[in-house]
Scaffold this active site. Structure first.
Site: not given
Length: 798
Positions: A487, A489
């Site tokens: 999740w 990045d």
């Protein structure tokens, strides 16, 4: 400092002073014809795509933030004084100029008073149409006749592809034409000598054409050349034409096009006049002419506005509440859901910040967005979920972006190996059962849908492949690989580095899959999932607990991040709260890791994503080091995650702490101190500056954020505890102990439930008794089979 107030009866936020700390915006239209408008009439418009269909221009990251826009200028023809119907762009002194903006559900009303002239401008896009209305009412409040000239202004792009329009000027400055038609419409055309290409998203005679029309007043002049209207050295605040009082009837031929229509009015004392400006896409000779013929009257505009309001207000009626916290009421009854609906529609594609770099539906974001709107628009939620399921590849991974207007399931190219993200399809285990619980349609699990690249399977089969994708990609500790990113990045663990966050997601997925398999009579599948979960539990317990909290992740070379020994980023919010959400934490671990969150991550403005900030950590692993400390993923308050912490605390029964966290990040809680947050106090923002920054509380990137869905979902299903299940509606509130109760009205599968919750013992959680239409029920589940059209539900906590 307060700049406005909530009007829940009208379902509007009312801005009473225009000099807001930032531009406060609203959305108009639909996913076909979309528009953004601010409290000062700034913003832009786009057809299907904010990146490839932008027909009205905005200069991003400028000062002011929101120019140009949808402007109406007024000029006193006797004195030569001029102003705008919105405070900006002319910006008259505020001791002489009054302005009120009412942002509603897909419409905005801007009211102004200056020099004894009162104007009200209403902006909206009629349902299902590809044009917009600007409805203007002008009243002379002075004691003498007034000679006024009115000018519209909007600025068209030279190419609907924003990069071509803004960057490739050696091409785009030479392709636009603008002129007045014989029917007195303005016609803006790009590539006017070419035949439209039906293969593009902008097909037929809509292709890069726009039109503008004036209704209800005579046309006394026009301009389609931006330079002619503004002047070479003029600006939006002092256009040459407005200064001089007369349009020059210019035709754009290259350079830049605008839409300026002039009408001259004489108003007697107390007299009002109303007129319409219609702005749309398509060729003026065909689409524009037909639209004006059918919709070009004040009476029709009034009918369309009422239809628009009724449509949106019906959506917002899926849940209404009355709690002891008025700011929560504003959030649940109007703005939390409206924010979720807009985010669902546009993903992360078009805002005052998103400038076309995310064109289409980001996979992981769009799946999560469904959680916020499933109760309000279940049919649209299912259609979107089916679309995203067809964005899953046959190997169980996903396309990073699904472009709905060009998506071809079964024929899409799989991404390169290094582009796969580890969390994408695991969000199905939140969204799919949530939708089925809302609709009660268990057969959805048996629906056959294609994969993006090849083959097809049932929805249940898609879920199995999602699990296998992560189970087949594990590291040295038998935890799921982080791949190109989980999740977060900003996390670069190496392809075979291990993500504990994804491990917790996978655990939840295995549990959910086992439950679905049992429901479908697939006992062998349930046993498989539970065996995989047991093995995963053993692997996590062997390496992931650091004594007071769970670690962050393990890189490909074996380095462990998020431990007491590591100076930076010691505690990571996601792994603490998802340890609880997934059920992976033991009761002792759950209590201790949540206490660590409170001790090390809590601020008055929300929970930091990690702490301490990353300063010396290698950018090769933690790319968040590029951000200033206290912002975004570098010890900032990432609002997407706040709902997860609320859910975890509610699951542990900690209603007071859960609500403290919720209010710390709730936009409406900052309405009377808007200078702290700066952003709109009615919608979510992506990131809030933490106490590690010099400006704690500042919030940025409004509207389009995963915070919208998770905030609404956590408040309605965990704090208020109105949680749909296949068998009915579970009522399991976890509220502050000081609350005496609350009331709610919930639509559920065609029935209406009027729910009254009382809390005589001052507890946070625990249902002592529940009645349905006077009948005592054995537990806190309201069975769907017992519901009538209208139902009275009584809940006593204790």
């Amino acid at each position: 400092m307060q700049y406005g107030y909530f009007d829940d009866q009208a379902k509007e936020y009312v801005i009473t002073r225009p000099d807001t700390p930032q531009s406060w915006s609203n959305y108009l239209g639909s996913t076909a014809y979309g528009a953004i408008i601010t409290n000062n009439a700034g913003g832009y418009g786009f057809y299907k795509s904010g990146a490839r269909g932008r027909f009205l221009r905005l200069r991003f990251n400028s000062v002011p933030l929101d120019q140009p826009g949808r402007y109406i200028y007024l000029r006193d023809q006797e004195s030569g004084d001029y102003w705008s119907a919105s405070w900006q762009p002319v910006a008259k002194p505020l001791d002489q100029y009054e302005s009120t903006c009412r942002h509603g559900t897909a419409y905005t009303v801007i009211e102004s008073r200056y020099s004894d002239i009162h104007t009200t401008a209403t902006y909206f896009v009629p349902l299902g149409q590809t044009f917009e209305y600007w409805r203007l009412n002008v009243t002379n409040d002075s004691g003498r006749p007034r000679q006024l000239a009115l000018f519209s202004y909007c600025e068209f792009t030279n190419q609907w592809n924003t990069e071509q329009d803004q960057v490739n000027l050696q091409y785009s400055l030479f392709i636009v034409k603008g002129q007045k038609t014989a029917d007195d419409l303005l016609r803006i055309a790009i590539h006017d000598n070419l035949t439209p290409d039906p293969r593009t998203a902008q097909s037929d005679d809509v292709t890069m054409h726009a039109w503008l029309a004036l209704i209800g007043a005579p046309l006394h002049g026009y301009d389609t050349s931006r330079e002619a209207f503004l002047g070479t050295y003029g600006g939006y605040h002092n256009p040459q034409v407005v200064r001089e009082g007369q349009c020059g009837n210019s035709d754009a031929y290259g350079d830049n096009a605008c839409g300026a229509l002039q009408t001259n009015l004489t108003l007697q004392p107390g007299e009002s006049r109303e007129l319409l400006i219609m702005l749309g896409i398509g060729d003026a000779h065909t689409i524009g002419k037909r639209a004006v013929a059918e919709f070009g009257s004040l009476a029709r505009a009034a009918v369309e506005l009422q239809a628009l309001k009724a449509n949106w207000h019906a959506r917002l009626g899926s849940l209404t509440v009355q709690t002891p916290d008025e700011e929560l009421n504003h959030t649940i009854n109007v703005w939390g859901l409206y924010n979720s609906l807009i985010t669902f529609a546009w993903s992360r594609a078009a805002s005052l910040v998103y400038n076309g770099e995310r064109d289409g539906l980001g996979f992981r974001d769009s799946v999560q967005d469904i959680l916020g709107i499933a109760a309000a628009i279940p049919q649209e939620a299912q259609a979107r979920l089916e679309l995203m399921l067809t964005g899953q590849l046959a190997n169980g991974g996903a396309m990073p972006i699904v472009q709905p207007f060009t998506h071809r399931p079964g024929h899409e190219q799989a991404p390169a190996l290094e582009e796969y993200r580890s969390d994408d399809c695991l969000w199905f285990f939140n969204a799919v059962p949530a939708l089925v619980a809302e609709t009660g349609d268990v057969n959805f699990y048996n629906k056959v849908l294609p994969y993006a690249d090849a083959g097809e399977d049932t929805v249940f089969g898609h879920l199995r492949r999602a699990l296998e994708f992560n189970l087949e990609r594990t590291g040295r500790n038998n935890l799921p690989c982080g791949l190109s990113a989980d999740w977060n990045d900003c996390l670069r663990l190496g392809y075979y580095g291990e993500s504990l966050f994804v491990a917790f997601q996978l655990r939840l997925g295995l549990t959910v899959y086992a439950d679905i398999a049992t429901l479908l009579g697939r006992s062998a599948e349930a046993a498989w999932a539970l065996a995989q979960r047991d093995a995963l539990d053993a692997s996590m317990q062997a390496c992931a607990w650091d004594g007071d909290w769970f670690i962050w992740a393990i890189t490909e070379d074996g380095t462990v991040y998020g431990t007491k020994e590591y100076e930076e980023g010691q505690v990571y919010l996601n792994t603490q709260v998802w340890a609880v959400i997934s059920g992976a934490a033991t009761p002792e671990q759950a209590q201790r890791c949540l206490q660590t969150v409170q001790e090390k991550l809590a601020t008055p403005y929300g929970l930091m994503l990690c702490a301490p900030p990353l300063v010396k950590t290698s950018i090769e692993v933690m790319r968040a080091v590029v951000f200033n400390p206290g912002i975004k993923e570098n010890a900032g308050i990432f609002n997407h995650t706040q709902g997860w912490a609320v859910m975890a605390e509610c699951m542990m029964g900690n209603g007071d702490r859960a609500y403290d966290y919720y209010r710390a990040a709730m936009p409406a809680a900052y309405n009377d101190r808007a200078e702290i947050r700066q952003m709109e106090p009615y919608v979510q923002g992506q990131t809030t500056y933490s106490t590690f920054s010099p400006r704690p509380g500042n919030t940025r990137t409004s509207w389009l954020t995963g915070a919208a869905a998770w905030s609404y979902y956590s408040a309605t299903q965990y704090i208020l505890g109105l949680r749909p299940e296949l068998a009915g509606l579970r009522i399991d509130p976890c509220i502050p102990a000081a609350w005496e109760g609350f009331q709610a009205t919930r639509r559920f599968r065609g029935h209406t439930l009027h729910i009254t919750v009382t809390n005589p013992d001052g507890v946070c959680r625990g249902v002592r008794s529940l009645t349905l239409n006077g009948e005592a029920l054995p537990d806190n589940l309201v069975p769907a089979a017992k519901l009538t059209a209208h139902n009275q539900v009584g809940v006593v906590l204790g």
